[in-house]
Write a protein that holds these residues in place. Structure first.
Motif, short mmCIF file in Angstrom:
data_model
loop_
_atom_site.label_atom_id
_atom_site.label_comp_id
_atom_site.label_asym_id
_atom_site.label_seq_id
_atom_site.Cartn_x
_atom_site.Cartn_y
_atom_site.Cartn_z
N GLU A 113 0.91 -1.18 0.01
CA GLU A 113 -0.22 0.14 0.02
C GLU A 113 0.86 1.24 -0.01
O GLU A 113 0.62 2.19 -0.82
CB GLU A 113 -0.78 -0.17 1.18
CG GLU A 113 -1.57 1.34 1.40
CD GLU A 113 -1.96 1.47 2.96
OE1 GLU A 113 -2.14 2.94 3.23
OE2 GLU A 113 -2.10 0.65 3.58
N GLY A 149 -2.84 2.86 -3.62
CA GLY A 149 -1.64 3.21 -4.46
C GLY A 149 -1.94 4.55 -5.30
O GLY A 149 -3.14 4.69 -5.50
N ASP A 150 -1.10 5.15 -5.68
CA ASP A 150 -1.40 6.36 -6.66
C ASP A 150 -1.03 6.19 -8.34
O ASP A 150 -0.96 6.73 -8.86
CB ASP A 150 -0.28 7.57 -6.26
CG ASP A 150 0.98 7.11 -6.56
OD1 ASP A 150 1.47 6.24 -6.96
OD2 ASP A 150 2.07 8.05 -5.81
N GLY A 152 1.48 5.35 -9.71
CA GLY A 152 2.76 5.85 -9.93
C GLY A 152 3.84 4.49 -10.25
O GLY A 152 3.50 3.42 -9.98
N HIS A 155 4.18 1.96 -7.27
CA HIS A 155 3.17 0.93 -6.96
C HIS A 155 2.99 -0.09 -8.37
O HIS A 155 2.70 -1.17 -8.33
CB HIS A 155 1.73 1.52 -6.94
CG HIS A 155 1.64 2.01 -5.50
ND1 HIS A 155 1.92 3.50 -5.30
CD2 HIS A 155 1.38 1.57 -4.43
CE1 HIS A 155 1.66 3.66 -3.77
NE2 HIS A 155 1.24 2.43 -3.18
N ARG A 186 -9.69 3.46 -11.89
CA ARG A 186 -8.68 4.49 -11.34
C ARG A 186 -7.82 5.17 -12.59
O ARG A 186 -6.98 5.97 -12.15
CB ARG A 186 -7.83 3.93 -10.39
CG ARG A 186 -8.70 3.66 -9.19
CD ARG A 186 -8.03 3.42 -7.69
NE ARG A 186 -7.50 4.88 -7.43
CZ ARG A 186 -6.61 5.02 -6.32
NH1 ARG A 186 -5.86 4.04 -5.89
NH2 ARG A 186 -6.35 6.33 -6.12
N PHE A 188 -5.39 3.70 -14.01
CA PHE A 188 -3.82 3.25 -14.16
C PHE A 188 -3.50 2.32 -15.02
O PHE A 188 -3.52 1.12 -15.11
CB PHE A 188 -3.65 2.46 -12.61
CG PHE A 188 -3.85 3.32 -11.21
CD1 PHE A 188 -3.91 4.59 -11.70
CD2 PHE A 188 -4.22 2.76 -10.16
CE1 PHE A 188 -3.96 5.59 -10.47
CE2 PHE A 188 -4.09 3.38 -9.16
CZ PHE A 188 -4.27 5.20 -9.03
#
Length: 199
Positions: A113, A149-150, A152, A155, A186, A188
């Motif tokens: 996380e 996570g973001d 990025g 992650h 999200r 991603f």
């Protein structure tokens, strides 16, 4: 019981003074002394990432699995701090890889996380930790890396490491939503591509 020596040991561990830790033990402090929150000296050292102090405590037989009132243990805390050095100090003390934190998780979940790439890589390399462990929220390390996570690089790297270690790419959360679906929701894209590659 030498309360003064115990307090001296707890204070030394909290501040990371390895010399004082050794002196307090020599003065009769209990290696498993507890503070008001039931934290042991080793847990205090682990929280502060005081590696030298932890090394002295482990050599004195400190319990790496002793949990405080929040169910934190020295080993579990390394997943929060992401300290590879502390991981290696504690590993010879026999950490229980199945010991759960207050969220029902094991150390690799908070590490995933929080984006602790080096830690996740190392704990996967040197232990046989369960990469598909599901916590009380219904989340695995892979799900936490995506959901919390973001998106990025850190992650993405963790998702890649978990998949390479055998994490089940399509293991859903408690609501039946897969890591891929979460990644797509999200936005991603790169993580979604990683997940599609093994689905």
């Amino acid at each position: 019981m030498n309360k003064r020596a115990d307090q001296r040991l707890l204070d030394a561990a909290r501040s990371g003074n390895a010399t004082e830790v050794a002196a307090a033990l020599d003065a009769g402090a209990r290696v498993e002394a507890r503070d008001s929150e039931l934290r042991t000296p080793l847990l205090l050292a682990a929280v502060g990432d005081h590696v030298a102090a932890a090394r002295v405590l482990v050599a004195a037989g400190a319990d790496v699995n002793a949990q405080d009132h929040r169910a934190d243990s020295p080993w579990l805390v390394t997943g929060v701090t992401g300290s590879v050095a502390m991981l290696h100090v504690l590993l010879p003390a026999g950490p229980d890889l199945k010991l759960r934190n207050r969220f029902g998780g094991i150390c690799v979940i908070p590490a995933s996380e929080r984006g602790h790439v080096a830690y996740v890589r190392e704990v996967l390399r040197v232990t046989d930790i369960d990469v598909d462990h599901v916590n009380d929220l219904g989340w695995t390390a892979l799900l936490e890396a995506v959901i919390l996570g973001d998106g990025g690089r850190a992650h993405r790297d963790i998702v890649e490491l978990l998949l390479a270690a055998g994490a089940t790419a399509d293991l859903p959360d408690g609501d039946g939503v897969t890591p891929l679906a979460h990644a797509e929701r999200r936005g991603f894209t790169e993580i979604a591509d990683l997940l599609r590659g093994v689905s």
